[in-house]
Scaffold this active site. Structure first.
Site, PDB file in Angstrom:
ATOM      1  N   ASP A 160      22.280  -6.115  19.099  1.00  0.00           N
ATOM      2  CA  ASP A 160      20.818  -6.108  19.213  1.00  0.00           C
ATOM      3  C   ASP A 160      20.305  -7.410  18.622  1.00  0.00           C
ATOM      4  O   ASP A 160      20.294  -7.577  17.398  1.00  0.00           O
ATOM      5  CB  ASP A 160      20.210  -4.946  18.421  1.00  0.00           C
TER       6      ASP A 160
ATOM      7  N   ARG B 258       7.979  -5.008  17.543  1.00  0.00           N
ATOM      8  CA  ARG B 258       9.106  -5.303  18.442  1.00  0.00           C
ATOM      9  C   ARG B 258       8.638  -5.356  19.905  1.00  0.00           C
ATOM     10  O   ARG B 258       9.352  -5.867  20.766  1.00  0.00           O
ATOM     11  CB  ARG B 258      10.201  -4.248  18.301  1.00  0.00           C
TER      12      ARG B 258
ATOM     13  N   HIS C 141      13.062   0.761  25.876  1.00  0.00           N
ATOM     14  CA  HIS C 141      13.824   2.008  25.844  1.00  0.00           C
ATOM     15  C   HIS C 141      13.208   2.913  26.894  1.00  0.00           C
ATOM     16  O   HIS C 141      12.157   3.503  26.623  1.00  0.00           O
ATOM     17  CB  HIS C 141      13.743   2.687  24.477  1.00  0.00           C
TER      18      HIS C 141
ATOM     19  N   HIS D  73      16.000   7.640  15.433  1.00  0.00           N
ATOM     20  CA  HIS D  73      17.164   7.492  14.558  1.00  0.00           C
ATOM     21  C   HIS D  73      17.285   8.704  13.629  1.00  0.00           C
ATOM     22  O   HIS D  73      18.382   9.049  13.192  1.00  0.00           O
ATOM     23  CB  HIS D  73      17.045   6.233  13.696  1.00  0.00           C
TER      24      HIS D  73
ATOM     25  N   ASP E 136      20.852   5.099  24.503  1.00  0.00           N
ATOM     26  CA  ASP E 136      20.659   4.594  23.154  1.00  0.00           C
ATOM     27  C   ASP E 136      21.801   5.190  22.319  1.00  0.00           C
ATOM     28  O   ASP E 136      22.560   6.034  22.795  1.00  0.00           O
ATOM     29  CB  ASP E 136      19.281   5.021  22.632  1.00  0.00           C
TER      30      ASP E 136
END
Length: 441
Positions: A154, A223, A254, A266, A339
Site C-alpha cells: 500500500d 486518503r 475500496h 479493520h 481487502d
C-alpha cells in the site's frame, strides 16, 4: 448433306453463345478479390464453443488483413490444463509475513507454490538495502518454472506509505485533489510507481477512489482525493494512469465505496444503508470511470449493504455486489481482489477458510491475507475441499486463474533479482521536483 449442314450450324451457334457468356463475367482484379475477402471475413472476434474440459470461452481474433490468428487465450488454455488443482489455488493467494526477513516456514510456503503473491507492510521494511534483499530473496524462493509472484504494498502517499526513508514524500491525497492539476496528479502516480518498482514491487493498492463524504470517517478521511465524485474521478484516475505508466499494477479501492462509513472495517463490519440507485448517483461514479479508463485490478471492501444484498454478506463476499454490480452493471472483467481477509470485519463474522470460499463464489479472483501465513493455509485447504466436494466447480476456479495469468503477463516482464543500481531514481532530484510542484500555491 443437308443434315451435316444443320449439325455444323448448331455447333457454331453453341460456340458463339459460350464465348458471349464468358465475356459477360469480368476477371477479378487483385483489388476486387481483397474487397470480397473483406466482406466475407469481418474484422471481429469469433466465439469458439465452450471448452468441455475447462468450461471457458476462448476466442480467435482476426488481424486487420483478414488473416485469422489465435489469441493468447489458447496459450492460457494450455497453461491451465497443465496446472494441478493445488497450483491453481496458489495463484489466487496473496500472503503477508511477520518480519524483515523470511523465516524458514515462509520461504517454504513460497517454494511450495501455495501462494501467487506477497504483501509487505511497515513491519517488513527497515531500510532500502534490507528491502531490496528481502524482495530478491522472495523471488529466489519462487521456482523458475512457476508463475511470477505479485509483490505488493500500500503506497498511497500521505499517511499510508510503506517505502523506506529516502523516498519522495507526497502530501495526503486530499491535498493532491485540492491542487486541481490532473497532469501533476498523474506525475505523482508515476513517481510512486517508479520508486516502488525500483525494489521489485509490481502491485500498488492505490489509488483510493472513495469519496470523503462523512466527516466522522477517519479510516478514509484525507486518503480520498476529494469530497465529490468529480474530484475523485479526475485525480484518482490520473494517479492510476501514472502508476500504470511506470509499469505498476494499480489496484483501485475500496469498491463500491468506503467514504460514507463511520466504522473501521479493520475492527468490525461497517453497514451502509444506501440503495443501489444512491450508489449509482455518487459512490460508483469514480469506479465506473476508472473501468472505462482501463483499471487492471479492483479491491472490494468489507462493508455490508443490506438495502442491496439482504443476505447480510459484506461486499467482498457478495455475488450481488461483485458478480451482479461490478462485473454485470459496470461491465468489469478484470482482476478483483478482497481487502485483507484478516480484518475484524471478516474474522469476527466468518473466518479465513469459509471467507475464502465465499469470496471466490461471489466472483472475486484474489484472496488477500495481510499478515498470517497459517490463515493462507487454512483458506487453501478450504478451497481445495470445496472443489473436491463439488461446492466450487473447478471450471469456476479456472476463470479466476485465467484473469490472474493474463494480468501477470501484461505487467511482470522480468523476475530477475535487482541490484542497488536500480535505486538511482528512488528519492531522486528529478522526482523531488514533482513533490515541490505539489507544494507550490
Amino acid at each position: 448433306m443437308k443434315i451435316s449442314y444443320y449439325l455444323w450450324a448448331l455447333l457454331l451457334m453453341f460456340l458463339v453463345m459460350g464465348c458471349s457468356r464468358e465475356a459477360a463475367i469480368p476477371e477479378k482484379s487483385a483489388d476486387s478479390l481483397t474487397e470480397l475477402n473483406s466482406h466475407q471475413v469481418e474484422n471481429k472476434p469469433i466465439k469458439v464453443e465452450e471448452n468441455s474440459e475447462q468450461g471457458l470461452d476462448y476466442t480467435e481474433s482476426l488481424e486487420p488483413d483478414g488473416v485469422i490468428s489465435i489469441e493468447k487465450s489458447d496459450k492460457y488454455k494450455s497453461e491451465l490444463m497443465s496446472m494441478t488443482l493445488e497450483q491453481k489455488i496458489g495463484q489466487l493467494m496473496i500472503s503477508g509475513f511477520s518480519g524483515t526477513e523470511l523465516s524458514k516456514e515462509e520461504a517454504q510456503l513460497i517454494a511450495s507454490g501455495r501462494i501467487g503473491g506477497v504483501i509487505l507492510f511497515k513491519q517488513n521494511i527497515e531500510s532500502k538495502k534490507q528491502l531490496l534483499k528481502l524482495i530478491n530473496d522472495i523471488k529466489s524462493y519462487n521456482p523458475a518454472e512457476k508463475k511470477p509472484l505479485f509483490i505488493s504494498l500500500d503506497e498511497e502517499g500521505g499517511r499510508v506509505s510503506r517505502l523506506p526513508e529516502g523516498k519522495t514524500e507526497f502530501p495526503p491525497s486530499l491535498m493532491i485533489g485540492k491542487k486541481g492539476d490532473a497532469a501533476l496528479s498523474e506525475e505523482v502516480g508515476r513517481v510512486i510507481g517508479e520508486e516502488a518498482g525500483a525494489f521489485g514491487f509490481n502491485v500498488d493498492y492505490a489509488p483510493v477512489l472513495d469519496i470523503f463524504s462523512n466527516p466522522a470517517n477517519t479510516v478514509i478521511g484525507d486518503r480520498a482525493y476529494g469530497t465529490t465524485a468529480a474530484e475523485v474521478s479526475v485525480h484518482g484516475i490520473a494517479v492510476m494512469k501514472g502508476l500504470q505508466k511506470a509499469g505498476m499494477i494499480s489496484a483501485i479501492k475500496h469498491f463500491p465505496g468506503h467514504g460514507d462509513t463511520s466504522v473501521d472495517s479493520h475492527e468490525s463490519l461497517p453497514v451502509v444503508n444506501k440503495t443501489k440507485a444512491q450508489l449509482e448517483e455518487r459512490e460508483l461514479i469514480p469506479f465506473r470511470k476508472a473501468i472505462e479508463e482501463g483499471a487492471d485490478m479492483i479491491m472490494v471492501a468489507h462493508i455490508k449493504y443490506p438495502k442491496i444484498d439482504s443476505s447480510g454478506k459484506p461486499a467482498s463476499l457478495s455475488s450481488v455486489m461483485v458478480q451482479d454490480m461490478l462485473r454485470g452493471d459496470l461491465g468489469y472483467d478484470g482482476v478483483v481482489i478482497t481487502d485483507d481477509l484478516e480484518m475484524g470485519a471478516i474474522e469476527q463474522n466468518v473466518g479465513s477458510g469459509e471467507a475464502a470460499v465465499m469470496a471466490l463464489e461471489a466472483g472475486v479472483d484474489i484472496l488477500l491475507f495481510g499478515h498470517t501465513p497459517d490463515k493462507v493455509l487454512e483458506a487453501y485447504e478450504a478451497i481445495r475441499n470445496a472443489v473436491e466436494t463439488g461446492r466450487l466447480p473447478e471450471t469456476e476456479l479456472d476463470k479466476h486463474v485465467l484473469r490472474v495469468l493474463k494480468l501477470k503477463e501484461k505487467y511482470i516482464h522480468s523476475v530477475e533479482k535487482l541490484t542497488e543500481d536500480a535505486l538511482t531514481k528512488f528519492g531522486s532530484d528529478e522526482n523531488q521536483q514533482v513533490a515541490n510542484q505539489m507544494k507550490q500555491n
